[in-house]
Every structure is written in C-alpha cells, then in structure tokens.
Design a protein around this motif. Structure first.
Motif, short mmCIF file in Angstrom:
data_model
loop_
_atom_site.label_atom_id
_atom_site.label_comp_id
_atom_site.label_asym_id
_atom_site.label_seq_id
_atom_site.Cartn_x
_atom_site.Cartn_y
_atom_site.Cartn_z
N SER A 201 0.81 -1.22 0.00
CA SER A 201 0.00 0.00 0.00
C SER A 201 0.84 1.27 0.00
O SER A 201 0.44 2.29 0.55
CB SER A 201 -0.95 0.01 1.22
N ASP A 202 2.01 1.22 -0.63
CA ASP A 202 2.88 2.39 -0.72
C ASP A 202 3.13 2.67 -2.20
O ASP A 202 4.17 2.29 -2.75
CB ASP A 202 4.19 2.15 0.03
N ASP A 203 2.18 3.34 -2.86
CA ASP A 203 2.32 3.61 -4.28
C ASP A 203 3.47 4.55 -4.59
O ASP A 203 4.10 4.46 -5.65
CB ASP A 203 1.02 4.19 -4.84
N ARG A 204 3.76 5.46 -3.68
CA ARG A 204 4.88 6.39 -3.88
C ARG A 204 6.19 5.61 -3.99
O ARG A 204 6.98 5.84 -4.91
CB ARG A 204 4.93 7.39 -2.73
N ALA A 205 6.39 4.68 -3.06
CA ALA A 205 7.61 3.86 -3.13
C ALA A 205 7.59 2.95 -4.35
O ALA A 205 8.63 2.72 -4.97
CB ALA A 205 7.74 3.02 -1.85
N ALA A 206 6.41 2.45 -4.70
CA ALA A 206 6.31 1.58 -5.88
C ALA A 206 6.76 2.31 -7.13
O ALA A 206 7.52 1.76 -7.96
CB ALA A 206 4.88 1.08 -6.04
N LEU A 207 6.35 3.56 -7.29
CA LEU A 207 6.75 4.33 -8.46
C LEU A 207 8.24 4.66 -8.42
O LEU A 207 8.92 4.63 -9.46
CB LEU A 207 5.93 5.63 -8.53
N GLU A 235 -0.71 -0.17 -14.15
CA GLU A 235 -1.40 -1.02 -13.16
C GLU A 235 -1.72 -0.23 -11.89
O GLU A 235 -2.80 -0.37 -11.32
CB GLU A 235 -0.53 -2.22 -12.82
N ILE A 236 -0.80 0.61 -11.47
CA ILE A 236 -1.06 1.44 -10.29
C ILE A 236 -2.23 2.38 -10.57
O ILE A 236 -3.12 2.56 -9.74
CB ILE A 236 0.21 2.22 -9.91
N ALA A 237 -2.26 2.96 -11.78
CA ALA A 237 -3.37 3.83 -12.16
C ALA A 237 -4.69 3.06 -12.21
O ALA A 237 -5.75 3.60 -11.89
CB ALA A 237 -3.09 4.49 -13.50
N ASP A 242 -8.27 5.17 -12.72
CA ASP A 242 -7.91 6.24 -13.64
C ASP A 242 -7.77 5.65 -15.04
O ASP A 242 -6.67 5.35 -15.52
CB ASP A 242 -6.61 6.91 -13.20
N ALA A 243 -8.92 5.48 -15.73
CA ALA A 243 -8.92 4.81 -17.03
C ALA A 243 -8.07 5.54 -18.06
O ALA A 243 -7.37 4.92 -18.87
CB ALA A 243 -10.36 4.67 -17.53
N VAL A 244 -8.13 6.87 -18.05
CA VAL A 244 -7.40 7.66 -19.05
C VAL A 244 -5.90 7.41 -18.95
O VAL A 244 -5.22 7.17 -19.95
CB VAL A 244 -7.72 9.16 -18.89
N GLN A 245 -5.38 7.44 -17.72
CA GLN A 245 -3.94 7.24 -17.54
C GLN A 245 -3.54 5.79 -17.84
O GLN A 245 -2.47 5.53 -18.39
CB GLN A 245 -3.52 7.62 -16.13
N VAL A 246 -4.40 4.84 -17.49
CA VAL A 246 -4.11 3.44 -17.80
C VAL A 246 -3.91 3.26 -19.30
O VAL A 246 -2.93 2.67 -19.76
CB VAL A 246 -5.26 2.52 -17.32
N GLN A 269 -3.00 -6.00 -22.53
CA GLN A 269 -3.93 -6.41 -21.48
C GLN A 269 -4.29 -5.23 -20.59
O GLN A 269 -5.47 -5.02 -20.26
CB GLN A 269 -3.31 -7.52 -20.62
N ARG A 270 -3.27 -4.44 -20.22
CA ARG A 270 -3.54 -3.31 -19.34
C ARG A 270 -4.41 -2.28 -20.07
O ARG A 270 -5.33 -1.70 -19.48
CB ARG A 270 -2.22 -2.68 -18.90
#
Length: 428
Positions: A201-207, A235-237, A242-246, A269-270
C-alpha cells in the motif's frame, strides 16, 4: 450534476423503454433497486460508473451510457522519492523495515552499511566469481518471487532491497559481459521491490522503485524494463480507477521500439482493462485479441532470464478478460470464466489465487449470486491475511460495498462483519 450526467437519466429511460423493459425488470437485471433507478431517470441522483456499465450491458448500449457519466481528471502520479545514491534501511527489533533513498541519513534512521566506504565489493570482481555470483543471485531472485506469492511484503522487502544493492555493487566492480548481466538482474530486483511496495500500500515507493529499475537497466542498453515500467505504472493507475492514464501509459509501452512481444502483450492487457474501466466495449475487445496474439509468441529472453510479469497464471489473458467483462457490466460471464480458471492457479501461487479469487467473489456478488459470493469470500478471508495485499483489499472493499445492498440475506449477515473487521484491521 454535469450536463452529461443530466442527459443520462432521459437516455437511460429512452433505451429502457425501447428495449421493452420496465424499471422493475431493469432493476432486477442490474441488481439495483427500482426506486434507485427511478431517481436516476428523473435526475434526482447522479449516475455512478458501475450502474452505467451494467445498464450498457443489459441494454446493449456499447458504452454509450458510460460515456455520459462524468469522470474525474487523470490523477497526477506521485513524484519520485528523494533522489541520491545513498540508501538507508532501518531494521527494528519487531521486524519493521523502513527504506529511505536519500543524500544524507535522516535523523530517525540507522543506516545499514553493506560495505565500508562503498568499497566492500573490492576493486574488481574476478570473471569466474562474477559468473558464480550471477548464478547464485538469479536463484535467490527466483526464490524471492516464490516467497512473494505467499508471504507478506514485510517479509520480502528487506531481503530483495539488500539483494538489489549488493548486485549493483558487484556490477560496479565486475567486467563485461558479467557487469551488464549483474546490473540488469539488479534492475529486475528493483522492479520486483516496486511490486511488493504496491502490495504494501505504498504507491509512492512503488513508483520510485519502478523508475529506479529503469535507471539501473539503462547502461545495459536494454529497453525492456523501460517499457515494462509503463505497464507497471498503468497497473497502479488501474487500482485508482484512472482509465485515461491506464490507456495512455499502456499505449506508450506498446509504441516503444524493439519491445518484446510479451511486454507489448502485457501492455495490451492493461490497455484493455483501461478501456473496460472507461466503458469502451470495442476498444476492450480489440486490445484483448491483440494481447492474446502477442502473448502466444515465443519468449525473447535468454534461457536463464526470469519471466517478466506473472509467471504463475497459465491462462492470464482469460482471467484478464474476465476482469474486463466484470467492469463492462457482464458479471455473469466474468464469474463463469473465473469459476473455470481460478481453481487452475497453483496453490503455491497464493497471492495470484487470492487476487483473482476476490475478483471472482465480486463478479458473483454483482451478478446477484449472493450466497455463492459469500461462500467464496469466506474462503478468501481464511487466507488473505497471509499475503497482506493492498490490491486484494481494493476488491474486497468493492465486495463489501456490493454486499451491503443485500444485508438482509443470511449469508451476508454472517460474512459481512468478518469482511469489515478484516478491512479495518488491515488483515485483508
């Protein structure tokens, strides 16, 4: 409501009447109440994306109703963490691990130095030693990925972060071609850390870790991780709806020159999932077909190179198709596919099995098969605390929001307190 949303109610009524359905009949087929649909048609309530997708499916509107639901602007991606080459890890006696990329040590951080003055690897690594180290660390990386399938991120991250650092140091002291191979494996480890950070649950670190993997791989001349990083960011988006960013990120990955078919297939797929989230039936079908063709191509990597992306789900395109069908309001079809495919996921791949199992329970609940959804949900709650997955929690929250509409049913009354307790404690 926006002008689009104001037009939704009359258009829904027009299509419902043209299809010969009463409000009660449409309510039964979308699993919403007649009173709620009445308020939508008269403009007293704004439509939501879930209802729009279900009405699209029932009325064969091909996403035209979904297009009338206003969407939030694309979310800005989290900025990178602090830059710099100094890495600090704080290890607490209770097992807590905190990683900080920084140019200097933070006040509350005890650095874990893995070599005195950065020279712990020696001035050079002999060629035969570098080859042995590469073999050993590849095996360790495979073991870390297997561990990540059934253990919580907190049990995986310290080891893989340390492994990434060590490989980077070995690469700096090695000669070619082992130097490039060690550095590329370090980049693969960094990418895996990013996935575990998302699960924690740390998207900032994931990016941050996803971008770090691209930086590490750049000197090797490989562009594979640069393209795959876009798939990961998509995937994070996706989990932020956030469909547009995906769609944008997935298309950028597919457009990269020289990208292997597998990466373009995963990007397709994404993109399909983004189209489904947006309510674009044609775009979703088209990109799913393209993904199936691309993923059927022979792998381009070397014989010892770890597979990029999921290696535990044999029929990945089928379960992604089911995911898309649910988003498009065709939950019955999604449930049928997932009923067939989820039991085929190996028990050792617990994280993947629970992820698509949660989506399976959600599909059954959205299809109005409440007792079956609760049965599947109970099975997931028995094991989901083991993997401690933020992405699985996302679907369990959606399951809870769906089941609350059936709170008078006995199976829901039995499961719901367990589900909410797990979500509130973070055990799910």
């Amino acid at each position: 409501m926006t002008g689009q949303e104001t037009a939704f109610g009359p258009e829904l009524r027009r299509r419902r009447v043209a299809a010969g359905l009463s409000q009660a009949q449409l309510a039964a087929r979308t699993h919403y109440t007649k009173g709620y649909l009445s308020k939508i048609e008269t403009g007293h309530k704004p439509p939501g994306p879930d209802l729009a997708r279900r009405c699209d499916a029932v009325l064969d509107a091909e996403g035209e109703l979904s297009a009338l639901v206003s969407r939030p602007p694309p979310a800005a991606e989290a900025e990178d963490g602090a830059g710099g080459e100094t890495w600090h890890i704080r290890l607490a006696p209770d097992g807590e691990c905190r990683f900080l990329p920084a140019t200097g040590a933070a006040d509350d951080t005890t650095p874990l130095y893995l070599g005195p003055g950065g020279k712990g690897m020696g001035a050079a690594v002999r060629e035969d030693h570098a080859a042995r180290a590469l073999t050993a660390f590849r095996a360790q990386f495979d073991q870390a990925r297997r561990l990540g399938q059934w253990a919580p991120p907190a049990a995986v991250l310290p080891t893989v972060i340390t492994q990434t650092h060590t490989l980077r140091g070995l690469a700096a002291a090695a000669r070619e071609p082992e130097r490039g191979e060690l550095l590329y494996l370090a980049a693969r480890c960094a990418e895996f850390v990013g996935w575990m950070a998302q699960e924690a649950s740390d998207d900032r670190a994931a990016l941050w870790w996803t971008r770090e993997s691209v930086r590490m791989a750049a000197p090797t001349g490989s562009t594979v991780l640069e393209a795959y990083s876009l798939v990961r960011r998509a995937e994070i988006a996706l989990y932020h709806d956030d469909a547009v960013q995906v769609i944008e990120l997935a298309r950028r990955a597919r457009a990269r020159p020289g990208v292997p078919a597998r990466i373009r297939g995963l990007a397709a797929q994404r993109e399909a999932q983004g189209h489904a989230l947006y309510g674009d039936h044609d775009g979703c079908r088209r990109t799913l077909d393209q993904a199936a063709e691309l993923l059927a191509a022979p792998p381009a990597g070397g014989p010892h190179e770890p597979v990029i992306g999921s290696s535990t789900v044999a029929n990945l395109n089928v379960v992604v198709t089911a995911w898309c069908l649910h988003e498009l309001g065709r939950s019955e079809d999604a449930a049928d596919l997932l009923d067939r495919e989820v039991p085929l996921i190996p028990a050792t791949a617990l994280r993947a099995r629970l992820r698509f199992g949660a989506r399976r329970a959600l599909a059954h609940a959205s299809a109005g098969e409440i007792d079956q959804a609760c049965l599947l949900g109970a099975e997931i709650l028995e094991q989901v605390d083991v993997v401690d997955s933020a992405t699985i929690r996302t679907d369990l929250r959606r399951l809870a929001r769906t089941l609350i509409r059936w709170q008078g049913q006995g199976s829901v009354r039995e499961l719901y307190p367990r589900l909410i307790a797990a979500l509130h404690t973070g055990a799910a």
